[in-house]
Design a protein around this motif. Sequence first.
Motif, PDB file in Angstrom:
ATOM      1  N   THR A 161       0.840  -1.192   0.000  1.00  9.96           N
ATOM      2  CA  THR A 161       0.000   0.000   0.000  1.00  9.96           C
ATOM      3  C   THR A 161       0.883   1.254   0.000  1.00  9.96           C
ATOM      4  N   PRO A 162       0.612   2.204  -0.886  1.00 12.38           N
ATOM      5  CA  PRO A 162       1.425   3.417  -0.894  1.00 12.38           C
ATOM      6  C   PRO A 162       1.236   4.251   0.369  1.00 12.38           C
ATOM      7  N   ILE A 163       2.270   5.000   0.708  1.00 10.50           N
ATOM      8  CA  ILE A 163       2.202   5.905   1.847  1.00 10.50           C
ATOM      9  C   ILE A 163       1.625   7.236   1.378  1.00 10.50           C
ATOM     10  N   LYS A 164       0.611   7.731   2.097  1.00 10.77           N
ATOM     11  CA  LYS A 164       0.003   9.013   1.752  1.00 10.77           C
ATOM     12  C   LYS A 164       0.728  10.173   2.421  1.00 10.77           C
ATOM     13  N   ALA A 165       1.161   9.959   3.650  1.00  8.59           N
ATOM     14  CA  ALA A 165       1.887  10.988   4.394  1.00  8.59           C
ATOM     15  C   ALA A 165       2.727  10.290   5.453  1.00  8.59           C
ATOM     16  N   GLU A 166       3.718  10.998   5.962  1.00 12.07           N
ATOM     17  CA  GLU A 166       4.537  10.410   7.023  1.00 12.07           C
ATOM     18  C   GLU A 166       5.178  11.513   7.853  1.00 12.07           C
ATOM     19  N   SER A 167       5.259  11.241   9.148  1.00 12.21           N
ATOM     20  CA  SER A 167       6.049  12.127  10.002  1.00 12.21           C
ATOM     21  C   SER A 167       7.462  11.580  10.055  1.00 12.21           C
ATOM     22  N   LYS A 200       8.204  13.322  20.760  1.00  9.01           N
ATOM     23  CA  LYS A 200       9.637  13.039  20.814  1.00  9.01           C
ATOM     24  C   LYS A 200      10.077  12.165  19.645  1.00  9.01           C
ATOM     25  N   GLY A 201      10.433  12.828  18.562  1.00  6.00           N
ATOM     26  CA  GLY A 201      11.051  12.134  17.435  1.00  6.00           C
ATOM     27  C   GLY A 201      10.190  11.067  16.798  1.00  6.00           C
ATOM     28  N   ILE A 202       8.935  11.399  16.497  1.00 12.65           N
ATOM     29  CA  ILE A 202       8.017  10.385  15.975  1.00 12.65           C
ATOM     30  C   ILE A 202       8.156  10.253  14.454  1.00 12.65           C
ATOM     31  N   THR A 203       8.483   9.046  14.027  1.00 10.58           N
ATOM     32  CA  THR A 203       8.539   8.701  12.611  1.00 10.58           C
ATOM     33  C   THR A 203       7.492   7.626  12.359  1.00 10.58           C
ATOM     34  N   MET A 204       6.520   7.944  11.484  1.00  8.04           N
ATOM     35  CA  MET A 204       5.399   7.023  11.288  1.00  8.04           C
ATOM     36  C   MET A 204       4.723   7.307   9.959  1.00  8.04           C
ATOM     37  N   PRO A 205       4.367   6.264   9.202  1.00  8.78           N
ATOM     38  CA  PRO A 205       3.648   6.475   7.945  1.00  8.78           C
ATOM     39  C   PRO A 205       2.135   6.449   8.141  1.00  8.78           C
ATOM     40  N   LEU A 206       1.424   7.123   7.252  1.00  7.12           N
ATOM     41  CA  LEU A 206      -0.019   6.948   7.096  1.00  7.12           C
ATOM     42  C   LEU A 206      -0.234   6.346   5.717  1.00  7.12           C
ATOM     43  N   TYR A 207      -0.803   5.158   5.683  1.00  7.78           N
ATOM     44  CA  TYR A 207      -0.984   4.484   4.396  1.00  7.78           C
ATOM     45  C   TYR A 207      -2.237   4.988   3.686  1.00  7.78           C
ATOM     46  N   TYR A 254       7.496  23.327  16.031  1.00  8.56           N
ATOM     47  CA  TYR A 254       7.698  22.005  15.433  1.00  8.56           C
ATOM     48  C   TYR A 254       9.166  21.820  15.079  1.00  8.56           C
ATOM     49  N   GLU A 255       9.632  20.589  15.156  1.00 10.14           N
ATOM     50  CA  GLU A 255      10.912  20.193  14.557  1.00 10.14           C
ATOM     51  C   GLU A 255      10.657  18.893  13.800  1.00 10.14           C
ATOM     52  N   GLY A 256      11.355  18.708  12.697  1.00 12.93           N
ATOM     53  CA  GLY A 256      11.129  17.527  11.878  1.00 12.93           C
ATOM     54  C   GLY A 256      10.199  17.846  10.719  1.00 12.93           C
ATOM     55  N   GLN A 257       9.651  16.801  10.123  1.00 13.32           N
ATOM     56  CA  GLN A 257       8.848  16.980   8.920  1.00 13.32           C
ATOM     57  C   GLN A 257       7.572  16.156   8.967  1.00 13.32           C
ATOM     58  N   ILE A 258       6.554  16.660   8.270  1.00 11.49           N
ATOM     59  CA  ILE A 258       5.388  15.853   7.889  1.00 11.49           C
ATOM     60  C   ILE A 258       5.277  15.983   6.383  1.00 11.49           C
ATOM     61  N   VAL A 259       5.533  14.885   5.696  1.00  7.56           N
ATOM     62  CA  VAL A 259       5.646  14.921   4.234  1.00  7.56           C
ATOM     63  C   VAL A 259       4.408  14.275   3.609  1.00  7.56           C
ATOM     64  N   ALA A 263       6.951  23.129   6.503  1.00  7.82           N
ATOM     65  CA  ALA A 263       8.013  23.989   5.980  1.00  7.82           C
ATOM     66  C   ALA A 263       7.590  25.449   5.948  1.00  7.82           C
ATOM     67  N   ASP A 264       8.555  26.331   6.125  1.00  5.62           N
ATOM     68  CA  ASP A 264       8.302  27.758   5.966  1.00  5.62           C
ATOM     69  C   ASP A 264       7.810  28.016   4.549  1.00  5.62           C
TER      70      ASP A 264
END
Length: 259
Positions: A6-12, A27-34, A68-73, A83-84
């Motif tokens: 399943t493709p990833i729609k977004a991820e932190s 605290k440093g959460i990395t997780m996909p949303l499918y 915020y620090e990090g990304q939500i892509v 992002a700014d």
Amino acid sequence: MVTVTTPIKAESRNLNFFYNGGNHALKGITMPLYDKKITALIGPSGCGKSTYLRCFNRMHDLYPGNRYEGQIVMHPDNTNVLADGVDAIEVRMRISMVFQKPNPFPKSIYENVAYGLRVRGETNKRVLDDKVEEALKGAALWNEVKDRQQDLAFNLSGGQQQRLCIARALATDPEIMLFDEPTSALDPIATANIEELMSELRNKLTILVVTHNMQQAARISDYTAYMYLGDLIEYGDTDKIFTNPSRKETEDYITGKFG
């Protein structure tokens, strides 16, 4: 991590969040949303579930001093919504939110649904009429309100008001919908209606839902994330999380020994 096609729609990616005053809430959460799946966030109160949810559509921007620090892509365009220079209003069109308590605006049923379209600058009445009807049908509310669209939204029942808020969120054609305990203020029948609706919506968009109800998470979600004190403790296929979790902390929470 879950191995699926399943493709990833977004991820932190290594997402940290600090409230004004310095409280390190995530605290440093990395997780996909499918894509076109329901992901449930579970964990005790105050563990960061709603904080995480609200990062996705930048609700925290509304209060000064939050950081915020990090990304939500977002995929497939690889937009980092944190992002700014990224327009938070446009983010909220792509990533809609439904809150814990129904919060219709003090307007008619029609104008509640049309609100986001008007913010976008839509003035064509035929377009507005079609989109409102489509959204109300998408929220399984059309048959109940089609002849009373000019009534005040507050005249609806609690369950209808929550479905109206879902219709309002759907009207801007979001790619992701965030639900923050959407049934906690509703009776069992209205809760069942919202759960059924969420399962149907999964066919066309991606859903991230915060719930305190273990049975609800097990019933409606494809993936489950267990959070505690701002950390992501475990994430995976819902059936596995509930029947054979990898972490003892997860098992203790799900079985009621903790939390």
